[in-house]
Design an enzyme around this catalytic site. Structure first.
Site, mmCIF file in Angstrom:
data_model
loop_
_atom_site.group_PDB
_atom_site.id
_atom_site.type_symbol
_atom_site.label_atom_id
_atom_site.label_comp_id
_atom_site.label_asym_id
_atom_site.label_seq_id
_atom_site.Cartn_x
_atom_site.Cartn_y
_atom_site.Cartn_z
ATOM 1 N N SER A 20 4.380 0.306 -7.506
ATOM 2 C CA SER A 20 3.373 -0.425 -8.277
ATOM 3 C C SER A 20 2.638 -1.417 -7.381
ATOM 4 C CB SER A 20 4.044 -1.184 -9.424
ATOM 5 O OG SER A 20 3.165 -2.113 -10.027
ATOM 6 N N TYR B 22 9.913 -6.999 -12.919
ATOM 7 C CA TYR B 22 9.382 -5.640 -12.810
ATOM 8 C C TYR B 22 8.965 -5.348 -11.372
ATOM 9 C CZ TYR B 22 6.001 -1.828 -13.077
ATOM 10 O OH TYR B 22 5.314 -0.666 -12.860
#
Length: 335
Positions: free
Chosen positions: A127, A152
């Site tokens: 990501s 995350y």
């Protein structure tokens, strides 16, 4: 090829599956179909795949330490595309254990399956969040990513480190893909485009964080899916010329690579909202808010490494991508 696709009912997974099936690959898709967002959307994505030749689906959690090894032993996959994960920066502040179970335990199970069953190449989702507190733009794979600002992001950085370890120890070719703000038809309901479109069409206000002073490298879903498939076909090999005395985060002596996949055309949030207004024919009621914990003010991808490796560069404009999404949304929800 016979390919395991995790997260097959997800936004990116369903689009990747369609590309793989269209070129004749056999795809075994797994997904736990959890309720992080409306499971009906996941079932409807799957419905588009399940009638196609070469696709099989099993409901399964990547964190299941008995089911995943059994699946690898039974199926003997050639390659693996691992997209299953607990997504969402903000939700990681609320339910951190979900991220540990899915993104760390689940990724370990996938790595072990690849290691013990001769998988030729593992491509996995990282990501843009790994860039965290970095302010040097555009974000490059050669930059350090040691300051995540959400759990995350930390789990995605951990995935890259874990993959490198398996590439080094077991000669497993791995490629991590740092996705930049993916959007488009069949997208996730927790993402800005979906939230804004729904509210604008309903005549409800939208919450605009950081008072609209956000910049995002919005990347259209078809470009993301194409990038995944292109990298799957380019298997990294060990680089004996790598200079360990001058460490480069983008390279390694092991068969390991990471790439940005972004539109490399950062867009102001207010311009993004304007595109939604243009294609819905409605004006948004904007409520300006402070930036939320875990968010970063800007993202911008350098994709020169991806282009050099695969010959592919994302190019769908935000205006065209938003138009396609609004058209899909109106048709799907009949509004």
């Amino acid at each position: 090829m016979k390919i395991l696709l995790t997260g097959a009912a997800g936004f990116i997974g369903a689009h990747v599956a369609r590309l793989l099936l269209a070129r004749g690959d056999e795809v075994v898709g797994i997904d736990n179909l959890n309720a992080y967002y409306d499971p009906q959307l996941k079932h409807d994505r799957l419905a588009l795949l399940q009638g196609q030749s070469g696709f099989r689906f099993q409901q399964m959690d990547v964190a299941d330490r008995s089911a995943i090894p059994a699946l690898f032993a039974q199926e003997k996959f050639d390659r693996v595309v691992h997209l299953a994960a607990q997504a969402g920066v903000r939700h990681s502040l609320v339910d951190p254990h979900a991220y540990i179970d899915s993104n760390l335990v689940g990724f370990t199970n996938i790595l072990e399956g690849c290691r013990h069953h001769g998988v030729q190449h593992l491509v996995y989702a990282s990501s843009s969040s790994v860039y965290g507190g970095n302010t040097q733009m555009p974000f490059s794979e050669h930059h350090g990513v040691d300051h995540p600002v959400s759990l995350y992001a930390a789990t995605k950085k951990a995935n890259e480190l874990m993959a490198h370890t398996y590439s080094h120890l077991f000669d497993l070719p791995t490629t991590g893909l740092r996705f930049f703000t993916v959007y488009g038809p069949w997208g996730r309901p927790d993402m800005a485009l979906f939230l804004f479109t729904r509210a604008i069409l309903a005549g409800e206000p939208i919450q605009v964080f950081n008072h609209g002073k956000m910049v995002r490298d919005f990347t259209y879903i078809d470009d993301i899916a194409e990038g995944v498939v292109r990298t799957l076909d380019h298997v990294p090999t060990a680089n004996p010329a790598y200079d360990r005395s001058q460490a480069d985060p983008a390279a390694s002596h092991a068969p390991y690579r990471v790439f940005n996949i972004g539109n490399h055309q950062p867009v102001q949030l207010m311009d993004f909202i304007a595109a939604i207004e243009r294609h819905t024919g409605r004006e948004a009621i904007k409520q300006l808010r402070d930036i939320q914990p875990g968010d970063v003010p800007a993202t911008y991808a350098d994709v020169s490494e991806l282009q050099a490796w695969t010959g592919f560069t994302p190019a769908t404009s935000v205006d065209e991508g938003v138009r396609r999404f609004v058209e899909w949304y109106r048709g799907y929800y009949k509004v």
